[in-house]
Scaffold this motif. Sequence first.
Motif, PDB file in Angstrom:
ATOM      1  N   GLU A  96      -7.923  13.909   1.838  1.00  0.00           N
ATOM      2  CA  GLU A  96      -6.736  13.270   1.237  1.00  0.00           C
ATOM      3  C   GLU A  96      -5.821  12.781   2.350  1.00  0.00           C
ATOM      4  OE1 GLU A  96      -3.643  14.189  -2.386  1.00  0.00           O
ATOM      5  OE2 GLU A  96      -4.011  15.791  -0.944  1.00  0.00           O
ATOM      6  N   ARG A  97      -5.449  11.476   2.278  1.00  0.00           N
ATOM      7  CA  ARG A  97      -4.620  10.889   3.329  1.00  0.00           C
ATOM      8  C   ARG A  97      -3.584   9.936   2.735  1.00  0.00           C
ATOM      9  NH1 ARG A  97      -8.853   8.326   7.435  1.00  0.00           N
ATOM     10  NH2 ARG A  97      -9.682   7.485   5.498  1.00  0.00           N
ATOM     11  N   VAL A  98      -2.420   9.892   3.350  1.00  0.00           N
ATOM     12  CA  VAL A  98      -1.402   8.899   3.015  1.00  0.00           C
ATOM     13  C   VAL A  98      -1.743   7.623   3.770  1.00  0.00           C
ATOM     14  CG1 VAL A  98       1.036   8.282   3.192  1.00  0.00           C
ATOM     15  CG2 VAL A  98       0.394  10.628   2.616  1.00  0.00           C
ATOM     16  N   LEU A  99      -1.739   6.488   3.078  1.00  0.00           N
ATOM     17  CA  LEU A  99      -2.035   5.199   3.698  1.00  0.00           C
ATOM     18  C   LEU A  99      -0.753   4.563   4.224  1.00  0.00           C
ATOM     19  CD1 LEU A  99      -4.514   3.771   1.033  1.00  0.00           C
ATOM     20  CD2 LEU A  99      -5.059   5.030   3.134  1.00  0.00           C
ATOM     21  N   LEU A 100      -0.850   3.965   5.412  1.00  0.00           N
ATOM     22  CA  LEU A 100       0.301   3.345   6.060  1.00  0.00           C
ATOM     23  C   LEU A 100       0.014   1.888   6.376  1.00  0.00           C
ATOM     24  CD1 LEU A 100       0.979   6.126   8.750  1.00  0.00           C
ATOM     25  CD2 LEU A 100       2.011   5.968   6.481  1.00  0.00           C
ATOM     26  N   ALA A 101       1.062   1.079   6.368  1.00  0.00           N
ATOM     27  CA  ALA A 101       1.008  -0.301   6.852  1.00  0.00           C
ATOM     28  C   ALA A 101       2.265  -0.509   7.685  1.00  0.00           C
ATOM     29  CB  ALA A 101       0.958  -1.297   5.695  1.00  0.00           C
ATOM     30  N   ASP A 102       2.084  -0.686   8.993  1.00  0.00           N
ATOM     31  CA  ASP A 102       3.229  -0.756   9.907  1.00  0.00           C
ATOM     32  C   ASP A 102       4.138   0.457   9.746  1.00  0.00           C
ATOM     33  OD1 ASP A 102       2.305  -3.141  10.882  1.00  0.00           O
ATOM     34  OD2 ASP A 102       3.650  -4.388   9.688  1.00  0.00           O
ATOM     35  N   ASP A 103       3.543   1.623   9.643  1.00  0.00           N
ATOM     36  CA  ASP A 103       4.254   2.908   9.518  1.00  0.00           C
ATOM     37  C   ASP A 103       4.979   3.084   8.181  1.00  0.00           C
ATOM     38  OD1 ASP A 103       3.479   3.816  12.059  1.00  0.00           O
ATOM     39  OD2 ASP A 103       5.116   2.722  13.015  1.00  0.00           O
ATOM     40  N   GLU A 104       4.802   2.157   7.257  1.00  0.00           N
ATOM     41  CA  GLU A 104       5.374   2.292   5.917  1.00  0.00           C
ATOM     42  C   GLU A 104       4.340   2.940   5.009  1.00  0.00           C
ATOM     43  OE1 GLU A 104       7.181  -0.491   2.284  1.00  0.00           O
ATOM     44  OE2 GLU A 104       6.049  -1.395   3.918  1.00  0.00           O
TER      45      GLU A 104
END
Length: 251
Positions: free
Chosen positions: A142-150
């Motif tokens: 299980e992982r949190v997805l990030l885009a440019d640290d968002e």
Amino acid sequence: MDYPNDQAPGAPVRSGIPEHGRIPKYYAVKARIAALLEEMGEGGVIPTERDLAERYDVARETVRQAVRELVLEGRLQRRGRGTVVAGPKLAQPLSLASYTEGVRRQGRTPGRTLVTLDRFPCPDALAAETGLTRGEPVWHLERVLLADDERVGLESTYVAVARLPRLDTDFAPDSSFYSYLKAQGIVFADADERIETVLATPREALLIGTPPALPMLLIHRLSRDTEGLPLERVRTLYRGDRFSFTAHLTG
């Protein structure tokens, strides 16, 4: 070019006007704020509710409702004590390409934060869906997805331990899972996907950093390898205000 009154640039679109033709006050304010956002550009901090209420000569609750809808639509974002103009949504293709590839194609930097990596006996429901044997060891990543640290999503991946016995020692949790599979000589052949809209649970909202009332796009994926054997079962939540999905169709 001549436009009907409700179709002119910057005016409320017809879909927002009831059959009786009377535009709800909050919707008219929403349209005016939306036009303001176009002038301000991404990252601009909008005026306070009090200032907007005075500017448009309406009650603050009317402004609040208009702003709330613009936030839900992804046009605005809450940041600290202010509200700013949001950037364009990430357009993720519906394909076998990884999340990493899709985000990079849009000039953003993908990332992931590990929530948990554990193993447990395969339950009945997962066995029935994937063809795995009930009780055999299964990894849950299980992982949190990030885009440019968002933070933009939450991904849960289930795969048989027999397929990847060293996942807990050889895999870098902030890297692409698909790249890791490729390095192990495992190739994706096809997948079934199902998309639905949901509200995040309190735990999911906390991990993604969003209000529980924010609509989410939920994608279920079951992938298979070149021999037709189930490879992974993935459940991914994407923020509805930050994501859209595209698909190329042929006849």
